[in-house]
Design an enzyme around this catalytic site. Structure first.
Site, PDB file in Angstrom:
ATOM      1  CG  HIS A   1     -10.933  -6.363   8.494  1.00 21.95           C
ATOM      2  ND1 HIS A   1      -9.756  -6.176   9.172  1.00 21.95           N
ATOM      3  CD2 HIS A   1     -10.630  -7.176   7.459  1.00 21.95           C
ATOM      4  CE1 HIS A   1      -8.796  -6.860   8.583  1.00 21.95           C
ATOM      5  NE2 HIS A   1      -9.299  -7.471   7.540  1.00 21.95           N
TER       6      HIS A   1
ATOM      7  CD  GLU B   1      -1.783  -2.395   1.384  1.00 26.59           C
ATOM      8  OE1 GLU B   1      -0.641  -2.650   1.819  1.00 26.59           O
ATOM      9  OE2 GLU B   1      -2.648  -3.268   1.208  1.00 26.59           O
TER      10      GLU B   1
HETATM   11  C1  LIG Z   1      -2.201  -4.407   4.696  1.00 29.55           C
HETATM   12  C2  LIG Z   1      -3.265  -5.262   4.106  1.00 29.55           C
HETATM   13  N1  LIG Z   1      -3.552  -5.169   2.785  1.00 29.55           N
HETATM   14  C3  LIG Z   1      -4.530  -5.925   2.227  1.00 29.55           C
HETATM   15  C4  LIG Z   1      -5.248  -6.810   2.991  1.00 29.55           C
HETATM   16  C5  LIG Z   1      -6.365  -7.667   2.363  1.00 29.55           C
HETATM   17  N2  LIG Z   1      -5.937  -9.070   2.317  1.00 29.55           N
HETATM   18  C6  LIG Z   1      -6.253  -9.941   3.286  1.00 29.55           C
HETATM   19  S1  LIG Z   1      -5.519 -11.449   3.052  1.00 29.55           S
HETATM   20  C7  LIG Z   1      -4.804 -10.947   1.612  1.00 29.55           C
HETATM   21  C8  LIG Z   1      -3.945 -11.890   0.818  1.00 29.55           C
HETATM   22  C9  LIG Z   1      -2.756 -12.301   1.627  1.00 29.55           C
HETATM   23  O1  LIG Z   1      -1.993 -13.229   0.885  1.00 29.55           O
HETATM   24  P1  LIG Z   1      -0.878 -14.060   1.612  1.00 29.55           P
HETATM   25  O2  LIG Z   1       0.014 -13.149   2.382  1.00 29.55           O
HETATM   26  O3  LIG Z   1      -0.230 -14.919   0.575  1.00 29.55           O
HETATM   27  O4  LIG Z   1      -1.631 -14.947   2.696  1.00 29.55           O
HETATM   28  P2  LIG Z   1      -2.694 -16.103   2.364  1.00 29.55           P
HETATM   29  O5  LIG Z   1      -4.037 -15.450   2.369  1.00 29.55           O
HETATM   30  O6  LIG Z   1      -2.344 -16.711   1.043  1.00 29.55           O
HETATM   31  O7  LIG Z   1      -2.562 -17.069   3.497  1.00 29.55           O
HETATM   32  C10 LIG Z   1      -5.110  -9.610   1.344  1.00 29.55           C
HETATM   33  C11 LIG Z   1      -4.642  -8.853   0.163  1.00 29.55           C
HETATM   34  C12 LIG Z   1      -4.930  -6.894   4.367  1.00 29.55           C
HETATM   35  N3  LIG Z   1      -5.592  -7.732   5.178  1.00 29.55           N
HETATM   36  N4  LIG Z   1      -3.942  -6.128   4.891  1.00 29.55           N
END
Ligand SMILES: Cc1ncc(C[n+]2csc(CCOP(=O)(O)OP(=O)(O)O)c2C)c(N)n1
Ligand SMILES: Cc1ncc(C[n+]2csc(CCOP(=O)(O)OP(=O)(O)O)c2C)c(N)n1
Ligand SMILES: [Mg+2]
Ligand SMILES: [Mg+2]
Lengths: 323, 324, 323, 324
Positions: C120, C51
């Site tokens: 959230h 971000e």
């Molecule tokens: C700072 C932030 N940006 C965006 C999000 C929205 N979001 C929640 S989970 C996710 C994907 C995360 O991917 P990863 O780190 O690979 O973890 P996984 O869900 O695959 O376990 C996103 C973009 C968030 N929670 N926090």
């Protein structure tokens, strides 16, 4: 009582609290030489320029039994770490059901007046007040600075400790024994009958100077220093306004959604205080611009004594007008 | 050190428990019996279990939005986890946190976290605490492949390397960050490659081989306990199910062939470990059958526990805000 | 007029503005499939979860002649990028002496009510209002959402566009030709005589429902939707309060240093409006806690119709009390 | 491509101008004629000049808190720079910005920045704009060794590599971040080492050799213009003076031997380039003497220009806030 300046008072508080409790340690990007010599580079750590990381480190260490004091430098720099404050520090205890405490203190300097322009002249306390879950301290004298920093470090919650830059070299009496100032207790710095002026940080002094000046005209100004913005000692302010019927709030943050806005809302929404109001409450705040660099512009942007006087006079005229 | 038979068996039980817990949670969510958002860990069980199998209760971990597996692997009570999903007072957070904020500080589980990357600095802080305590404690922080896009990933690796923090950076590379394939958000697919620039070990392991994860973790933990600093552990695994669900699970949009291959017994972490233990005669088919039934019973008990627990009283809304 | 929902209205605005001006492009961590198919993956980009970087990218591209629309997802996630907003976006034009424009729009969702707990469920508009230098939009209907998003994208300044989650599926009439809604113009959603209710986002609807209900008792409620918080159409609000003498502000952010605090301060500090006030202004806001997960707690934490009714009755009683 | 003689001469002039500008600014600040904080670039001139010598006016740069050198190297007008330090209306920011916020968008100088690391994402945005414009434009972002501790360093490298942005990441490793030696804030001293994990070239050069900086920059810029993506350029140099001054320069606390060696003609970037040009007969001692006098006169003119310019009128306080 001996007199020392604001910074010396803060240094004393750090030394005494680190002596008192070995779980207290401190992190900063800037060396604190004296402190480092006293307590070593394990408890007085230099960190890389990684505010997000070391702000979160404070939280993780606090949740693991320590009492970190994190110095951000200018409040400006903490915004790269804002997530750790908004989404973690202010919520972590409540959202985990109170199962752990997070005794961490975040220190930083605030304010304008030294020609360092937009980014380095900010006073964004209200952005943190809005986040339920943080305690917020804003001292105006060396004695309060020392006593409040001690209380902040001993408090079992995340505390943000704001240090107004223009107060750094201000000298005042400071008790040399272990005196704490409780969080959440405002101080009436000067008693008066006609108008209540709530000043913050540097503007407590300016308001006192104005009060002195107006006394010669027979205008009696009561000056209140909240000292902590969370918890805010609203009763002391309301009681004063019920007495004087008039309120002026002076701060160097821009007015919109500021601590001044909040104080006015808290005063006017209380039925008894509302009924006691003889004039519209007044805000004397910074102009709604980033603090400009050029001296004449910066001066025009920030509150000053003439503007505090004007606001007080408006409040007093308002009295007649509102009959 | 080769794990004892009881350890190996317990690792299998925990992997099965994690999978069944999340599959059950999904059903409960569909039935609107639990609330909020769910992020199932199904398919990735070997990572949490392998890493936590070499941690002590006094060691600490930080988790992610996909945290149920980390909780169970670290030894959390499924009754209180389930009660939290149900939003009840006997939940770990008294119903204030829900799935994304389960924590149990008494066992060193410092919390799930709804912010991608935010757990890493907190883990550095826990590791710094362990370093200052000087009792040889370590911390492990779990984070996803997507989290490697966040600045906190880098800041934490740098500070941990400079201070030689007793810390395991565990990247759960499940190939996807929400709707985005890891290939679309980074150029170099070997996430362990970051370690070089910090002068720390970077290790890539098969995240669906619980013994391999355990072994790599053990090496890293011993290193950390010796005061030699952090390790970046890159575990390659796969998310079997959707990223997240609210009222209904979203449709699967990924290549079915790829899914199939990851779910095949040859790659499924549970099938592999189970095959290993039965093959080596440590467990019989009957044993694993019994184990599964036991897990199911424990989960039924957890649901009963949760439903027997009352909802929080609205007049306690302000409780737990500030410590004395 | 045809009816579509809030999200469809926003999607239409994006499509129309991208068709209208090829300098408009958009970045997000979440796929916008329809948009991507229409405009390709160069102008509709998926970004890594970074971000800070893509918030600053919006600024850099805007300063280089483009009109980026950056979607943060939930407002929650933008706090890791807060420096780029506080220290860059809100200050960059002024501190550079106005030599360049930065036409960038930041979109994000806000608000509670869906059991996704503390992180959230946030509505931190006031933190951004406090920063002089950003325009801030908060629509409450599909038509306003579409018209205001178009204006935001065409505006030559950084704009933060807040989208209340609980409004996503709300359906309403939306003109199908190119209609913009200007920034800085509030709308009186219902006329009334006895009390002015300023609602924000979801609580505009709730306030209208309450107004309908109280009408049956002969209580005449005026409901105002500011629609944009910066610029804020304070004159429409003050004029209404001068007419009704009573003010209630309803929002789901916690009260402290909120938009509600600001509206109360702006109303009470204006001499004519102050004199017209018959009762203490009222805030109906979220409890001062991170939004809790468990449904009964979350419900207790957020404003609801009964609390809006109570506040209105307090304002009306206040009238007698303050005689 | 070997630089033309006029180019080589202009590079020397700019390095001298940068040094003299900052030395003069310090004297003016001590005399309280200019205001605020100053961060002198003295000793590091070859980095800004070497990089910008291969950029076009339409190419863009982002700068740091130590930005005077970047401005001059990119072609900024020293009259308007000086007027800004004096806080006058004819300054680049009409007196609203000061030393830490000088910008000139008309020559692609997108601004100095008081926030360590904050320029990198903005530079990515400018590079994305260039990519979308498709006219072969490039962007260079300057940042210090200390800035490599910030998350934005990593996020920007990652996004730039994924999108193949036409971008030069120029790390000015002047050995110090304020009071902290670079060795105290990172383990691996070769900052170019980070490049591997992003699949982009990482190049370390002698930051006091302007021709070496120019050559490395040229390679990186050509690569960027060809659409092949970013390069991380690590320039090793040294900060001759204090980190920052307000009313008085702070005392020097660093090892005098080290300072001496960096300031010696053998290492000083200006002395080296000057020696090179005179040695090759491109300039005579008289030429460089004349050049220095010319620079001094230009700076005197700049001070006169600044002092002739009025302070902003307080009633213009609210001007420049919002664009129409
Ligand atoms: C700072 C932030 N940006 C965006 C999000 C929205 N979001 C929640 S989970 C996710 C994907 C995360 O991917 P990863 O780190 O690979 O973890 P996984 O869900 O695959 O376990 C996103 C973009 C968030 N929670 N926090
Ligand atoms: C985010 C942030 N943190 C801290 C500071 C305070 N600060 C200003 S310059 C500086 C040192 C920067 O070092 P480096 O990046 O090496 O640049 P140099 O000063 O050596 O040119 C620091 C810590 C800041 N301006 N911004
Ligand atoms: Mg993933
Ligand atoms: Mg440096």
């Amino acid at each position: 009582m001996r007199e020392i300046n604001f910074l010396q008072a803060l240094d004393e508080a750090m030394i005494e609290e680190m002596q008192r409790d070995e779980r207290v340690f401190t992190l900063a990007t800037r060396r604190a030489v004296a402190l480092e010599q006293k307590f070593g580079d394990q408890r007085v750590r230099i960190t890389p320029i990684s505010e997000s990381a070391f702000t979160g480190i404070g939280l993780g260490a606090a949740g693991s039994g320590f009492r970190p004091v994190i110095h951000w430098g200018m409040v400006t720099f903490m915004f790269v770490a804002m997530d750790q404050i908004v989404n973690q520090a202010s919520k972590i205890r409540y959202m985990f059901g109170g199962q752990a405490d997070f005794p961490v203190t975040y220190r930083c300097t605030t304010g304008g007046g030294s020609q360092v322009a937009a980014q380095h002249s900010q006073s964004p306390y209200s952005m943190f007040m809005h986040l339920a879950g943080l305690k917020i301290v804003l001292p105006s004298t060396p004695a309060d600075a020392k006593g409040l920093l001690k209380s902040a470090i001993r408090d079992n919650n995340p505390v943000i400790f704001f240090e107004c830059s223009r107060l750094a070299s201000v000298v005042g009496p400071v008790p040399d024994d272990d005196v704490t100032v409780p969080l959440g207790v405002a101080e009436i710095k000067r008693e008066g009958r006609d108008v209540t002026v709530v000043g913050l940080a540097y503007y407590v002094r300016e308001s006192l100077a104005v009060a002195e000046q107006l006394a010669t005209e027979g205008i009696s100004v009561e000056v209140i220093d909240p000292r902590t913005l969370v918890p805010l000692d609203v009763e002391t302010i309301r009681t004063s306004v019920r007495k004087t019927g008039r309120l002026v709030v002076v701060d160097e943050a821009p007015a919109t959604c500021s601590a001044a806005s909040e104080i006015i809302a808290l005063v006017t929404e209380d039925p008894d205080t509302f009924r006691a109001l003889k004039a519209p409450p007044q805000r004397v705040c910074a102009a709604p611009v980033p603090v400009p660099f050029s001296p004449p512009l910066e001066q025009a942007a920030l509150p000053d004594r003439p503007r505090i006087v004007e606001a007080i006079r408006r409040a007093l005229d308002g009295a007649h007008a509102s009959v | 050190m080769t794990p004892s038979k009881p350890d190996l068996v317990e690792m299998l039980r925990k992997m099965i428990l994690i999978r069944e817990f999340d599959l059950l949670a999904i059903e409960l969510r569909k039935a609107r019996r639990v609330h909020g958002a769910l992020h199932p860990y199904v398919g990735e069980e070997a990572v949490a279990v392998g890493v936590c199998s070499v941690l002590k209760t006094t060691d600490r971990i930080t988790s992610t939005h996909r945290g149920h597996g980390h909780c169970i692997a670290k030894g959390a009570d499924i009754n209180r986890m389930m009660a939290e999903l149900f939003g009840r007072v006997d939940g770990y957070c008294k119903g204030k946190g829900g799935s994304m904020h389960i924590a149990d500080f008494s066992i060193g589980m410092l919390g799930a976290n709804g912010i991608v990357g935010a757990g890493l600095p907190i883990a550095c802080g826990a590791a710094l605490a362990a370093q200052l305590e000087g009792a040889g404690g370590v911390t492990a922080c779990f984070f996803g492949d997507g989290a490697t896009g966040e600045g906190e990933f880098h800041e934490s690796l740098n500070i941990a390397s400079v201070w030689k923090l007793p810390l395991l950076f565990v990247c759960e590379n499940n190939q996807w960050g929400a709707d985005n394939a890891v290939e679309s958000v980074r150029v170099v697919q070997d996430i362990a490659a970051h370690a070089n620039a910090y002068g720390i070990p970077g290790v890539t392991v098969d995240g669906n081989d619980v013994s391999a994860v355990r072994e790599a973790s053990e090496t890293a933990v011993e290193r950390a306990r010796r005061g030699e600093g952090p390790t970046l552990l890159h575990c390659k695994t796969f998310r079997w199910l959707f990223h997240a669900m609210r009222d209904v699970p979203p449709p699967e949009t990924r290549d079915p062939k790829v899914l199939e291959s990851w779910k095949s017994p040859a790659r499924d972490a549970i099938a592999r470990h189970e095959g290993d233990l039965t093959g080596r005669g440590i467990l019989t088919a009957a044993d694993t059958q019994a184990m599964r039934e036991r897990v199911k019973r424990d989960l039924e008990t957890a649901v009963d526990f949760a439903e027997a627990s009352p909802y929080p009283d609205p007049k306690d809304l302000l409780v737990d805000m500030f410590a004395e």
